[in-house]
Design a protein around this motif. Structure first.
Motif, short mmCIF file in Angstrom:
data_model
loop_
_atom_site.label_atom_id
_atom_site.label_comp_id
_atom_site.label_asym_id
_atom_site.label_seq_id
_atom_site.Cartn_x
_atom_site.Cartn_y
_atom_site.Cartn_z
N UNK A 102 27.47 17.01 -13.81
CA UNK A 102 28.82 16.55 -13.49
C UNK A 102 28.88 15.76 -12.20
N UNK A 103 27.79 15.05 -11.88
CA UNK A 103 27.77 14.22 -10.68
C UNK A 103 27.43 14.95 -9.40
N UNK A 104 26.62 16.02 -9.52
CA UNK A 104 26.28 16.81 -8.33
C UNK A 104 24.88 16.52 -7.79
N UNK A 105 24.14 15.59 -8.39
CA UNK A 105 22.78 15.33 -7.94
C UNK A 105 22.75 14.62 -6.59
N UNK A 106 21.83 15.05 -5.72
CA UNK A 106 21.57 14.42 -4.43
C UNK A 106 20.05 14.28 -4.33
N UNK A 107 19.54 13.09 -4.67
CA UNK A 107 18.09 12.93 -4.79
C UNK A 107 17.45 12.42 -3.52
N UNK A 108 16.59 13.24 -2.92
CA UNK A 108 15.78 12.81 -1.79
C UNK A 108 14.46 12.25 -2.29
N UNK A 109 14.15 11.03 -1.86
CA UNK A 109 12.90 10.37 -2.25
C UNK A 109 12.21 9.87 -0.99
N UNK A 110 10.93 9.50 -1.11
CA UNK A 110 10.22 8.99 0.06
C UNK A 110 8.83 8.54 -0.34
N UNK A 111 8.05 8.16 0.65
CA UNK A 111 6.65 7.81 0.39
C UNK A 111 5.83 9.05 0.11
N UNK A 112 6.30 10.20 0.54
CA UNK A 112 5.57 11.44 0.30
C UNK A 112 4.81 11.90 1.53
N UNK A 113 4.21 13.06 1.41
CA UNK A 113 3.49 13.69 2.51
C UNK A 113 2.00 13.73 2.19
N UNK A 114 1.16 14.22 3.12
CA UNK A 114 -0.26 14.36 2.81
C UNK A 114 -0.48 15.12 1.51
N UNK A 115 -1.44 14.65 0.73
CA UNK A 115 -1.59 15.14 -0.64
C UNK A 115 -2.66 16.22 -0.78
N UNK A 130 -3.61 -5.68 -4.57
CA UNK A 130 -4.56 -6.13 -3.57
C UNK A 130 -3.81 -6.59 -2.31
N UNK A 131 -4.29 -6.10 -1.17
CA UNK A 131 -3.66 -6.45 0.09
C UNK A 131 -2.43 -5.65 0.43
N UNK A 132 -2.07 -4.70 -0.45
CA UNK A 132 -0.89 -3.88 -0.22
C UNK A 132 -1.31 -2.43 0.04
N UNK A 133 -0.40 -1.62 0.55
CA UNK A 133 -0.68 -0.22 0.84
C UNK A 133 0.09 0.69 -0.10
N UNK A 134 -0.25 1.95 -0.10
CA UNK A 134 0.47 2.90 -0.94
C UNK A 134 1.91 3.06 -0.47
N UNK A 135 2.15 2.93 0.84
CA UNK A 135 3.52 3.01 1.35
C UNK A 135 4.36 1.84 0.83
N UNK A 136 3.76 0.64 0.80
CA UNK A 136 4.47 -0.52 0.26
C UNK A 136 4.73 -0.35 -1.22
N UNK A 137 3.78 0.24 -1.94
CA UNK A 137 3.99 0.50 -3.37
C UNK A 137 5.16 1.46 -3.57
N UNK A 138 5.25 2.49 -2.73
CA UNK A 138 6.36 3.44 -2.83
C UNK A 138 7.69 2.73 -2.61
N UNK A 139 7.74 1.83 -1.64
CA UNK A 139 8.99 1.11 -1.36
C UNK A 139 9.34 0.15 -2.50
N UNK A 140 8.33 -0.45 -3.10
CA UNK A 140 8.59 -1.32 -4.25
C UNK A 140 9.15 -0.53 -5.43
N UNK A 141 8.55 0.64 -5.68
CA UNK A 141 9.08 1.51 -6.74
C UNK A 141 10.52 1.90 -6.44
N UNK A 142 10.77 2.18 -5.16
CA UNK A 142 12.11 2.59 -4.74
C UNK A 142 13.13 1.48 -4.97
#
Length: 339
Positions: A102-115, A130-142
């Protein structure tokens, strides 16, 4: 007034000392704790997401089940690692869970923590360009995730579909109105907090910052929050943003509380290294209520935030964690002006 909820990592262990001995236990007890927290008057039930670990992992079945058992409490994550996510599939899952709630979701997202494993996202089929980082990939997905949550059509319809289409380009279904404004970014630094504001996301800040300037944790976090708010204003967003901080808070009001947490009464900030850089970790608040009221009144970051998430030791079981949440709501929140 502050919204007060809990944040659970959903740890489980087959140890005889754990009240949560299997993945099933972790999931079912998480639902039960959301129900108990709502009954106690809490405002939010948030769950951490970790892959390849004996913890909670796929959040949307859990959020949907908790939504079906509750009616008022906000349900969220803190945080989903966007390096692992298919943004479109995630938008469908999130839309379905939000509609169930019923519209109660509050989604926290991020690049993540050590795995738990090396470059775990690669096992999920995601590799930085190529030439990109995993953090940049996370932001692109976001960015893609945020775009499709707007509910605008983008996909060319089949001229001979199995079922009749509405006119124009098609959007993902189900569409959850308002969910785009209920996305939070878990920011670990002042700079990422500013980026979060520029993207129009709410700010989620935990008990860890991936930088250290020598000042106490709560002051550094308060500066992070102020820089976020300044960047939000500069970006010209129309709505008011939300900011959450996480804390470990344990009022000692019973013999069991004293047995479990008396050693934490003199906890202090810790400084260490994480991912090759300095990091500052916030302290645990534990003690009798009058002591905690005085200490928490000096926490500048809690004062600056509208939402407080209580990190709970979930392996101690539903009853004890519900007791922790209720103790904060009963013994601390009124005296501190939070409720």
């Amino acid at each position: 007034m502050k919204k007060i909820g809990f944040l659970s990592f959903g740890h489980w262990s087959p140890s005889s000392q754990s009240m949560v001995r299997s993945a099933q236990d972790a999931l079912l007890q998480s639902i039960d704790l959301a129900v108990a927290a709502e009954e106690a008057g809490a405002d939010g039930a948030y769950f951490r997401v970790h892959h390849f670990a004996r913890q909670l992992a796929s959040p949307f079945p859990l959020l949907s089940a908790a939504a079906a058992k509750t009616s008022r409490i906000e349900l969220g994550t803190g945080v989903i690692d966007m390096r692992y996510e298919n943004p479109l599939y995630m938008a469908e899952d999130a839309g379905a869970a939000d509609l169930i709630s019923g519209g109660r979701l509050q989604l926290g997202i991020s690049r993540g923590s050590p795995e738990q494993v090396i470059d775990g996202y690669r096992y999920f089929g995601y590799v930085p360009q190529d030439g990109s980082t995993d953090a940049e990939m996370a932001r692109n997905h976001t960015q893609l995730f945020l775009d499709v949550l707007k509910g605008e059509g983008f996909a060319q319809p089949n001229p001979r579909p199995m079922f009749a289409n509405p006119p124009g380009l098609l959007r993902l279904e189900p569409y959850a109105p308002g969910l785009r404004d209920r996305i939070w970014w878990g920011a670990g630094s002042r700079a990422t907090a500013e980026w979060t504001a520029e993207q129009g996301m709410n700010l989620m800040s935990s008990t860890l910052l991936t930088e250290d300037t020598g000042v106490p944790f709560h002051r550094l976090q308060a500066e992070q929050i102020q820089r976020y708010r300044d960047a939000w204003t500069k970006a010209g967003h129309e709505r008011e943003p939300r900011v959450s901080v996480s804390r470990s808070i344990f009022p000692i009001v019973s013999d069991l509380d004293r047995q479990l947490f008396w050693r934490e009464r003199h906890s202090t900030d810790q400084v260490g290294h994480l991912d090759g850089g300095d990091a500052r970790f916030g302290k645990t608040y534990a003690g009798e209520p009058d002591k905690l009221i005085a200490e928490l009144a000096e926490d500048e970051a809690i004062a600056a935030a509208d939402t407080l998430l209580l990190t709970v030791p979930n392996q101690l079981g539903v009853d004890y964690n519900a007791h922790v949440v209720e103790s904060v709501l009963t013994h601390l929140a009124p005296e501190l002006g939070w409720r």
